[in-house]
Write an enzyme that holds these catalytic residues in place. Structure first.
Site, mmCIF file in Angstrom:
data_model
loop_
_atom_site.group_PDB
_atom_site.id
_atom_site.type_symbol
_atom_site.label_atom_id
_atom_site.label_comp_id
_atom_site.label_asym_id
_atom_site.label_seq_id
_atom_site.Cartn_x
_atom_site.Cartn_y
_atom_site.Cartn_z
ATOM 1 N N CYS A 54 0.815 -1.228 0.000
ATOM 2 C CA CYS A 54 0.000 0.000 0.000
ATOM 3 C C CYS A 54 0.847 1.275 0.000
ATOM 4 O O CYS A 54 0.638 2.176 -0.825
ATOM 5 C CB CYS A 54 -0.973 -0.018 1.170
ATOM 6 S SG CYS A 54 -0.217 0.066 2.817
ATOM 7 N N HIS A 67 -2.614 1.160 6.861
ATOM 8 C CA HIS A 67 -2.986 1.092 5.448
ATOM 9 C C HIS A 67 -3.176 2.503 4.898
ATOM 10 O O HIS A 67 -3.517 3.431 5.629
ATOM 11 C CB HIS A 67 -4.273 0.285 5.266
ATOM 12 C CG HIS A 67 -4.598 0.008 3.829
ATOM 13 N ND1 HIS A 67 -3.827 -0.800 3.030
ATOM 14 C CD2 HIS A 67 -5.609 0.462 3.025
ATOM 15 C CE1 HIS A 67 -4.343 -0.860 1.814
ATOM 16 N NE2 HIS A 67 -5.413 -0.095 1.783
ATOM 17 N N HIS A 99 -5.815 1.846 -4.376
ATOM 18 C CA HIS A 99 -4.924 1.310 -3.338
ATOM 19 C C HIS A 99 -4.543 -0.125 -3.657
ATOM 20 O O HIS A 99 -5.156 -0.787 -4.502
ATOM 21 C CB HIS A 99 -5.579 1.415 -1.950
ATOM 22 C CG HIS A 99 -6.744 0.483 -1.735
ATOM 23 N ND1 HIS A 99 -7.031 -0.078 -0.513
ATOM 24 C CD2 HIS A 99 -7.701 0.017 -2.578
ATOM 25 C CE1 HIS A 99 -8.111 -0.836 -0.605
ATOM 26 N NE2 HIS A 99 -8.536 -0.801 -1.847
#
Length: 393
Positions: A305, A353, A365
């Site tokens: 990520c 994240h 993402h």
């Protein structure tokens, strides 16, 4: 003659104590209940599909958090290795200079001995802890030329600096060893979490996997609805700002104050500059859609990520840190309702994240292991999962 001894009560003896029959029966019941409680769980005790899903999601999140720790340790190790290499090169160069200075001093000592200008043991100064101290003690410095004195000073200075650099190199090597240990631990943690998640999923039947997919689709539909609502809210706020600006312009009638005009122009220029950079970052991110999530990856074939967001903004000419808990500090925090395309959206209390906001409540993402870079609602794991939004440039 009849015996006067009383008859013994019926029952058994437990640990040396006589117990009546009723107590024996009670103890037997307790033992049976205990055996039942310790027996293997029945099929009814199997965790529900929802519990399995939550456990798998938790493991993936823990793996992603461990991935950031791995990335940080990897970055730290790389920097420390570079520092160690630099220090070792410096020590090698200084050692060479020290050897040359020692040879020059040796020639001076030999010359002093040949001319009888000092005692025969003059050359032993090379073995002293400090040549400067030796020369002072024997008063040899008074008989040396300026060039020779300069050579002595250079030798003493070089010796001191070389010892200092060697100590720094030793300490840096120790730090590097520690960083490598942290890297190994973080990597093992990630692999363990991912293995546990895969093991749980592998135990599901085909029917359970189908039901799990249905649950996931429902979550996506709910997340998409929330994204649409945020898009409507942002559109309404944007329209209100434009109407307010138009009204203010009419009120000013072209004669607004200099300071007000300057502030407006500056704000407009800043927004335009950010939008230009964000457009480049988003173009890069869109080009990565479909590439797999791989923990620790920074491209170009796969990403995790924070590796994706770092690469996207680098394509726009903006350097941001490698890991999420550093990226969250690399910019200005804004509200979710004020999010603009290009902003970084961070998730969960441990900031494990991150995604790249593209507008209308959506982001690009790299979700998790086994998934691919994709567009998705920022509410993909519920509204409460959003930690913050940061504008990096």
């Amino acid at each position: 003659m009849a015996s006067h001894r009383k008859s013994r009560p019926s029952g058994t003896r437990v640990a040396g104590i006589r117990t009546p029959a009723l107590a024996t029966a009670a103890l037997t019941s307790v033992a049976l209940l205990s055996q039942t409680a310790n027996a293997a769980p029945s099929a009814d005790d199997k965790p529900s599909l929802e519990e399995v899903e939550k456990k798998v999601d938790d493991l993936y999140r823990q793996a992603e958090s461990a991935t950031d720790k791995y990335n940080a340790a990897q970055e730290k190790t790389a920097k420390q290795r570079k520092r160690v290499d630099t220090l070792l090169d410096d020590v090698a160069q200084r050692t060479q200079s020290l050897n040359e200075a020692r040879e020059e001093l040796g020639s001076f000592a030999a010359a002093q001995y040949r001319t009888g200008a000092s005692a025969p043991d003059t050359a032993t100064f090379l073995l002293a802890d400090s040549p400067q101290d030796y020369f002072d003690q024997t008063q040899l410095m008074g008989r040396l030329t300026n060039r020779q004195k300069g050579a002595v000073d250079d030798y003493v200075t070089e010796q001191s600096e070389t010892m200092k650099k060697r100590q720094e190199a030793t300490e840096s090597l120790q730090t590097l060893t520690k960083s490598q240990g942290e890297l190994k631990t973080a990597k093992a943690t990630v692999q363990t979490k991912l293995a546990d998640a895969r093991a749980l999923l592998s135990q599901l039947t085909a029917e359970e996997k189908a039901r799990l997919a249905a649950i996931e689709r429902k979550k996506q539909q709910e997340a998409a609805a929330k994204a649409a609502e945020l898009a409507r809210q942002q559109a309404a706020e944007q329209k209100a700002r434009e109407e307010a600006a138009a009204a203010q312009q009419e009120t000013d009638s072209g004669s607004s104050s200099s300071s007000s005009s300057t502030t407006t122009d500056s704000s407009t220029a800043t927004d335009a500059s950010y939008a230009t950079k964000a457009e480049k970052a988003l173009a890069f991110a869109r080009a990565q859609i479909g590439k797999p999530y791989v923990w620790g990856a920074t491209g170009p074939e796969s990403y995790d990520c924070s590796g994706l967001t770092q690469a996207a903004w680098k394509a726009a000419g903006v350097d941001i840190p490698r890991v999420t808990y550093d990226q969250v500090k690399a910019g200005t925090t804004v509200s979710v309702s004020a999010a603009q395309p290009g902003d970084l959206v961070f998730f969960y209390d441990d900031i494990s994240h991150v995604g790249l906001y593209i507008g209308n409540g959506m982001m690009i993402h790299a979700p998790k292991p086994g998934a691919y870079v994709r567009e998705e609602s920022i509410f993909y794991d519920g509204e409460s999962s959003i930690h913050s939004v940061v504008r990096p440039a």
